[in-house]
Design a protein around this motif. Structure first.
Motif: not given
Length: 230
Positions: A119, A147, A77, A121-125, A14-15
């Motif tokens: 969050t 995560d 991330v 950001t977490q929702k996107a991942r 990820d990231g």
């Protein structure tokens, strides 16, 4: 049939990063993923396949015990320092750290509650953070599982397991009270003079009572000292 090991090399995480797989386990080497050249192929499909393969390797790398009923690996991330979590019929295990690993295990009966949050950001991942509340003596300790994928299913499974563990202990305690059974007195009671005490058996019974949540750590330590000094 044994599973074929993936060859050593860099795999996407990820990231927008890549992590190095040495052929047997993940290393701590991480780098920025190179920008793919336009070759007319389907880069999205290739990237998805690579990420999927890397995910399978990460799960396989856990080497989970056979009694595991639930497990998860964090997906930070950076791809570094992912937490590893698992549960069996009696304990919840936490393992975190990059350069130094910190591990602990908690009896399920000491887990008060598990909450889930996500969050933006977490929702996107598609990952979540679980907040685990643990009874520690007279206080409450908070441990985060950060995560992890499928957080709501994890929350439900852990809460169900902790409820079952506390219910089993309560049933044992009710049975003991009904039968007039004193677990501490039985564990340390001296047998008839002609037979002599069996300290090994007494210590084993005390340990079982502590693991079941019937004895506190302080009670266990005090009674263990009495047995060793007798």
């Amino acid at each position: 049939m044994s599973e074929v090991q993936a060859p050593a090399g860099w795999y996407p995480v990820d990231g927008g990063h890549e992590r190095f797989w040495d052929g047997a386990a993940w290393t701590e080497q991480v780098r920025d993923a190179p920008v793919p050249a336009d070759t007319g192929s389907a880069p999205g499909a290739l990237k998805n396949a690579a990420v999927s393969a890397a995910g399978r390797l990460l799960v396989k790398d856990q080497n989970l015990p056979e009694d595991t009923v639930w497990s998860a690996v964090g997906k930070p991330v950076t791809g570094i320092g992912a937490g590893r979590y698992r549960m069996d019929a009696n304990y919840l295990y936490f393992e975190k750290g990059t350069l130094r690993t910190e591990s602990q295990q908690v009896p399920l009966a000491q887990v008060i509650d598990v909450d889930v949050k996500q969050t933006m950001t977490q929702k996107a991942r598609s990952v979540f953070t679980l907040t685990v509340q643990i009874q520690r003596g007279a206080g409450v300790e908070i441990v985060l599982m950060e995560d992890i994928p499928d957080g709501r299913t994890a929350q439900r499974q852990i809460n169900d397991a902790t409820f079952a563990a506390r219910n089993a202990i309560q049933q044992r305690q009710n049975t003991m009270r009904y039968e007039g059974y004193n677990p501490i007195a039985r564990a340390v009671a001296a047998p008839a003079p002609e037979t002599g005490p069996d300290p090994v058996a007494q210590l084993k019974e005390l340990a079982a009572l502590k693991d079941a949540g019937i004895l506190t750590e302080q009670e266990f330590t005090a009674k263990k000292t009495e047995i060793r000094l007798s």
